[in-house]
Design an enzyme around this catalytic site. Structure first.
Site, PDB file in Angstrom:
ATOM      1  CB  THR A  36      -0.953   0.034   1.207  1.00 14.44           C
ATOM      2  OG1 THR A  36      -1.527   1.164   1.368  1.00 14.44           O
ATOM      3  CG2 THR A  36      -0.081  -0.217   2.664  1.00 14.44           C
TER       4      THR A  36
ATOM      5  CD  GLU B 140      -3.604   3.645   4.504  1.00 12.07           C
ATOM      6  OE1 GLU B 140      -3.217   3.618   5.804  1.00 12.07           O
ATOM      7  OE2 GLU B 140      -4.458   3.582   4.106  1.00 12.07           O
TER       8      GLU B 140
ATOM      9  CE1 TYR C 119      -3.451  -2.622   5.853  1.00 10.71           C
ATOM     10  CE2 TYR C 119      -3.253  -0.133   5.439  1.00 10.71           C
ATOM     11  CZ  TYR C 119      -3.216  -1.582   4.735  1.00 10.71           C
ATOM     12  OH  TYR C 119      -3.172  -1.910   3.576  1.00 10.71           O
TER      13      TYR C 119
ATOM     14  CE  LYS D 264      -0.176  -4.535   3.136  1.00 13.87           C
ATOM     15  NZ  LYS D 264      -0.690  -5.845   2.517  1.00 13.87           N
TER      16      LYS D 264
HETATM   17  P1  NAD Z   1      -9.612  -7.028   2.459  1.00 13.72           P
HETATM   18  O1  NAD Z   1      -9.652  -6.989   3.814  1.00 13.72           O
HETATM   19  O2  NAD Z   1     -10.841  -7.044   1.475  1.00 13.72           O
HETATM   20  O3  NAD Z   1      -9.311  -8.792   2.036  1.00 13.72           O
HETATM   21  C1  NAD Z   1      -8.219  -9.482   2.564  1.00 13.72           C
HETATM   22  C2  NAD Z   1      -8.526 -10.896   2.377  1.00 13.72           C
HETATM   23  O4  NAD Z   1      -7.548 -11.530   2.955  1.00 13.72           O
HETATM   24  C3  NAD Z   1      -9.845 -11.668   3.292  1.00 13.72           C
HETATM   25  O5  NAD Z   1     -10.334 -12.296   1.981  1.00 13.72           O
HETATM   26  C4  NAD Z   1      -9.535 -12.249   4.230  1.00 13.72           C
HETATM   27  O6  NAD Z   1     -10.283 -13.488   4.597  1.00 13.72           O
HETATM   28  C5  NAD Z   1      -8.159 -12.669   3.852  1.00 13.72           C
HETATM   29  N1  NAD Z   1      -7.181 -12.914   5.104  1.00 13.72           N
HETATM   30  C6  NAD Z   1      -7.022 -12.157   6.388  1.00 13.72           C
HETATM   31  N2  NAD Z   1      -6.157 -12.705   6.725  1.00 13.72           N
HETATM   32  C7  NAD Z   1      -5.713 -13.989   6.353  1.00 13.72           C
HETATM   33  C8  NAD Z   1      -4.638 -14.874   6.682  1.00 13.72           C
HETATM   34  N3  NAD Z   1      -4.134 -14.952   7.977  1.00 13.72           N
HETATM   35  N4  NAD Z   1      -4.450 -16.044   5.745  1.00 13.72           N
HETATM   36  C9  NAD Z   1      -5.277 -16.020   4.809  1.00 13.72           C
HETATM   37  N5  NAD Z   1      -6.214 -14.985   4.156  1.00 13.72           N
HETATM   38  C10 NAD Z   1      -6.421 -14.295   5.172  1.00 13.72           C
HETATM   39  O7  NAD Z   1      -8.482  -6.441   1.666  1.00 13.72           O
HETATM   40  P2  NAD Z   1      -8.360  -5.637   0.139  1.00 13.72           P
HETATM   41  O8  NAD Z   1      -8.869  -4.290   0.376  1.00 13.72           O
HETATM   42  O9  NAD Z   1      -8.690  -6.828  -0.792  1.00 13.72           O
HETATM   43  O10 NAD Z   1      -6.777  -5.645   0.295  1.00 13.72           O
HETATM   44  C11 NAD Z   1      -5.946  -6.855  -0.424  1.00 13.72           C
HETATM   45  C12 NAD Z   1      -4.432  -6.205  -0.106  1.00 13.72           C
HETATM   46  O11 NAD Z   1      -4.232  -5.078  -0.893  1.00 13.72           O
HETATM   47  C13 NAD Z   1      -3.993  -6.171   1.036  1.00 13.72           C
HETATM   48  O12 NAD Z   1      -2.806  -6.647   1.522  1.00 13.72           O
HETATM   49  C14 NAD Z   1      -3.905  -4.478   1.372  1.00 13.72           C
HETATM   50  O13 NAD Z   1      -3.035  -4.057   2.526  1.00 13.72           O
HETATM   51  C15 NAD Z   1      -3.605  -4.152   0.013  1.00 13.72           C
HETATM   52  N6  NAD Z   1      -4.138  -2.812  -0.624  1.00 13.72           N
HETATM   53  C16 NAD Z   1      -5.455  -2.706  -0.363  1.00 13.72           C
HETATM   54  C17 NAD Z   1      -5.926  -1.437  -0.966  1.00 13.72           C
HETATM   55  C18 NAD Z   1      -7.198  -0.907  -1.035  1.00 13.72           C
HETATM   56  O14 NAD Z   1      -7.610   0.038  -1.267  1.00 13.72           O
HETATM   57  N7  NAD Z   1      -8.201  -1.515  -0.457  1.00 13.72           N
HETATM   58  C19 NAD Z   1      -4.971  -0.428  -1.640  1.00 13.72           C
HETATM   59  C20 NAD Z   1      -3.588  -1.104  -1.621  1.00 13.72           C
HETATM   60  C21 NAD Z   1      -3.117  -2.143  -1.019  1.00 13.72           C
HETATM   61  O1  DAU Z   2      -4.104   4.044   0.414  1.00 15.62           O
HETATM   62  C1  DAU Z   2      -4.462   2.608   0.429  1.00 15.62           C
HETATM   63  C2  DAU Z   2      -5.142   2.006   1.552  1.00 15.62           C
HETATM   64  O2  DAU Z   2      -6.377   2.693   1.321  1.00 15.62           O
HETATM   65  C3  DAU Z   2      -5.149   0.623   1.812  1.00 15.62           C
HETATM   66  O3  DAU Z   2      -3.926   0.061   2.039  1.00 15.62           O
HETATM   67  C4  DAU Z   2      -6.125   0.325   2.944  1.00 15.62           C
HETATM   68  O4  DAU Z   2      -6.192  -1.079   2.804  1.00 15.62           O
HETATM   69  C5  DAU Z   2      -7.465   0.843   2.670  1.00 15.62           C
HETATM   70  O5  DAU Z   2      -8.518   0.592   3.778  1.00 15.62           O
HETATM   71  C6  DAU Z   2      -7.493   2.289   2.200  1.00 15.62           C
HETATM   72  O6  DAU Z   2      -7.192   2.845   3.561  1.00 15.62           O
HETATM   73  P1  DAU Z   2      -7.914   4.300   3.891  1.00 15.62           P
HETATM   74  O7  DAU Z   2      -7.670   4.551   5.295  1.00 15.62           O
HETATM   75  O8  DAU Z   2      -7.430   5.481   3.162  1.00 15.62           O
HETATM   76  O9  DAU Z   2      -9.404   3.841   3.546  1.00 15.62           O
HETATM   77  P2  DAU Z   2     -10.837   4.078   4.158  1.00 15.62           P
HETATM   78  O10 DAU Z   2     -11.919   3.794   3.050  1.00 15.62           O
HETATM   79  O11 DAU Z   2     -10.893   3.388   5.438  1.00 15.62           O
HETATM   80  O12 DAU Z   2     -10.868   5.805   4.103  1.00 15.62           O
HETATM   81  C7  DAU Z   2     -10.641   6.695   3.296  1.00 15.62           C
HETATM   82  C8  DAU Z   2     -10.628   8.082   3.676  1.00 15.62           C
HETATM   83  O13 DAU Z   2     -12.169   8.248   4.329  1.00 15.62           O
HETATM   84  C9  DAU Z   2      -9.892   8.406   5.119  1.00 15.62           C
HETATM   85  O14 DAU Z   2      -9.224   9.570   4.819  1.00 15.62           O
HETATM   86  C10 DAU Z   2     -10.712   7.909   6.245  1.00 15.62           C
HETATM   87  C11 DAU Z   2     -12.263   8.560   5.483  1.00 15.62           C
HETATM   88  N1  DAU Z   2     -13.433   7.931   6.125  1.00 15.62           N
HETATM   89  C12 DAU Z   2     -13.491   6.755   6.271  1.00 15.62           C
HETATM   90  C13 DAU Z   2     -14.540   6.030   6.790  1.00 15.62           C
HETATM   91  C14 DAU Z   2     -14.754   4.617   6.851  1.00 15.62           C
HETATM   92  C15 DAU Z   2     -14.359   8.622   6.599  1.00 15.62           C
HETATM   93  O15 DAU Z   2     -14.092  10.112   6.359  1.00 15.62           O
HETATM   94  N2  DAU Z   2     -15.381   8.476   7.345  1.00 15.62           N
HETATM   95  C16 DAU Z   2     -15.671   6.885   7.242  1.00 15.62           C
HETATM   96  O16 DAU Z   2     -16.528   6.419   7.840  1.00 15.62           O
END
Ligand code: NAD
Ligand code: DAU
Length: 354
Positions: free
Chosen positions: A132, A134, A158, A162
């Site tokens: 990520t 972050e 978090y 990571k």
């Molecule tokens: P998510 O929380 O939606 O999904 C995570 C998945 O991992 C789930 O299916 C969960 O069951 C599985 N999991 C959790 N712990 C586990 C374990 N110990 N063993 C096996 N499986 C396990 O997350 P996401 O948003 O799909 O993110 C996926 C990856 O991408 C993560 O590594 C996250 O850090 C990274 N990432 C996410 C974002 C975002 O915006 N969502 C952005 C950049 C990077």
């Molecule tokens: O930047 C990549 C990351 O983006 C990933 O690594 C993380 O897994 C993913 O969850 C996401 O993190 P953020 O903290 O940026 O995402 P989130 O959707 O939780 O929040 C986005 C922004 O919105 C953040 O500034 C917090 C704000 N927010 C979030 C929630 C859930 C609100 O204002 N209200 C809310 O209820």
């Protein structure tokens, strides 16, 4: 054959679905099925023999070793993680366990398997770690976007977990020669996004007539990328990335949270107007900020564009329309994910915010 971890979560399930659509190569999908993992995300490929689902933990070295021996994958793509910043604040333990210890155990099992491969297979093997933006910390308003050389300054449990996993992956390349690749992506949005995160939370709350909780002043900036574009970037890095390198992935699309929420409201006003004729934006409610909230993230994606020729296919305007359409047409999925444990989380995170 490739092994994907966390393929029942948001990004992982999009990746698995796209992989099956675009490749004949089978994949094993290892997922623990935590609250964030959902087999319903994979319903459209449940009868496809190229997809083998295994429920299990990346921290279970014995299971990973068995899967590697049995299926002999040419690559591992590691999505599995605890991913929600707010949950890492209320309960960091699982983040340390999965993101750090789990990644370590996965790396150990993969190292043992890879070390025993024949020279040709050893050279062709890849371990791609999905990370990520972050990990780089928070940017000042006028600072340039994060490049791959930006120092690591993670601010939440978090992002610190990571960052630790990224360092382990890097060290396994440097010390043991494990052929690794790392991607650091910005905020994703799109289908199957669990409604604990900003965009899906706003959509489901708006439609349910609930408040739209904006943290602090709502002027925090995130850099948004449609999830299918993230998946295509990962496929490209897996195919052509240089060993040991990291690639930032982003959509050149910085937006303040409040603008995102207003856009969601505007599109819902168009596509599913409220019965009383008022705008969904009337539901916007400013609430207590997230502790340690990072002010701004922005990704400089020049390296992946220049070296690997990858570019996102969607603009924010096209991607957010597709996303809203998806939520409006998947009412069953939306209803099913808002289970008892989801409602408990909503109470934990929002119950005491003013
Ligand atoms: P998510 O929380 O939606 O999904 C995570 C998945 O991992 C789930 O299916 C969960 O069951 C599985 N999991 C959790 N712990 C586990 C374990 N110990 N063993 C096996 N499986 C396990 O997350 P996401 O948003 O799909 O993110 C996926 C990856 O991408 C993560 O590594 C996250 O850090 C990274 N990432 C996410 C974002 C975002 O915006 N969502 C952005 C950049 C990077
Ligand atoms: O930047 C990549 C990351 O983006 C990933 O690594 C993380 O897994 C993913 O969850 C996401 O993190 P953020 O903290 O940026 O995402 P989130 O959707 O939780 O929040 C986005 C922004 O919105 C953040 O500034 C917090 C704000 N927010 C979030 C929630 C859930 C609100 O204002 N209200 C809310 O209820």
């Amino acid at each position: 054959m490739i092994l994907v971890t966390g393929g029942a979560g948001f990004i992982g399930s999009n990746f698995v679905i796209d992989w099956v659509a675009e490749s004949n190569e089978p994949l094993i999908n290892l997922d623990k099925l935590t609250y964030a993992g959902n087999l319903q995300n994979l319903a459209e490929i449940q009868d496809d023999s190229r997809h083998i689902f295994v429920q299990g933990d990346i921290g279970d070295k014995k299971l990973i070793a068995e899967l590697l021996e049995q299926h002999k994958p040419r690559a591992v793509v590691n999505f599995a993680a605890e991913s929600h910043v707010d949950r890492s604040i209320t309960g960091p333990d699982d983040f340390i366990q999965t993101n750090i210890v789990g990644t370590f155990n996965l790396l150990e099992a993969v190292r043992a398997y890879w070390s025993a491969l024949a020279d040709r297979e050893k050279a062709d093997f890849r371990f791609l770690h999905v990370s990520t933006d972050e990990v780089y910390g928070s940017l000042k308003p006028d600072a340039p976007a994060f490049t791959e050389n930006h120092p690591y300054e993670p601010n939440s449990p978090y992002s610190a977990s990571k960052a630790a996993s990224d360092h382990l992956v890097r060290a396994y390349h440097h010390t043991y020669g494990l052929p690794v690749l790392t991607t650091n992506c910005s905020n994703n949005y799109g289908p199957y996004h669990f409604p604990e995160k900003l965009i899906p939370l706003m959509i489901v709350n708006a439609l349910a007539g609930r408040p739209l909780p904006v943290y602090g002043d709502g002027m925090q900036i995130r850099d948004w990328l449609f999830v299918k574009d993230h998946c295509s970037a990962i496929r490209r890095v897996l195919q052509a990335g240089k060993l040991g390198e990291t690639y930032n992935v982003g959509g050149w699309n910085e937006k303040a949270n409040i603008d995102i929420v207003r856009t969601v409201c505007r599109l819902l006003d168009e596509q599913k107007p409220r019965a009383d004729g008022k705008s969904y934006s009337e539901q916007i409610t400013y609430v207590t900020d997230r502790p340690g909230h990072d002010r701004r993230y922005a990704i400089d994606a020049s390296k992946i564009e220049r070296e690997l020729g990858w570019k996102p296919a969607e603009t924010f305007e096209t991607g957010i329309r597709k996303t809203i359409d998806w939520y409006l047409t998947h009412g069953d999925w939306v209803a099913n994910v808002q289970s008892g444990s989801y409602r408990e989380w909503v109470e934990t995170n929002y119950g005491n915010r003013k």
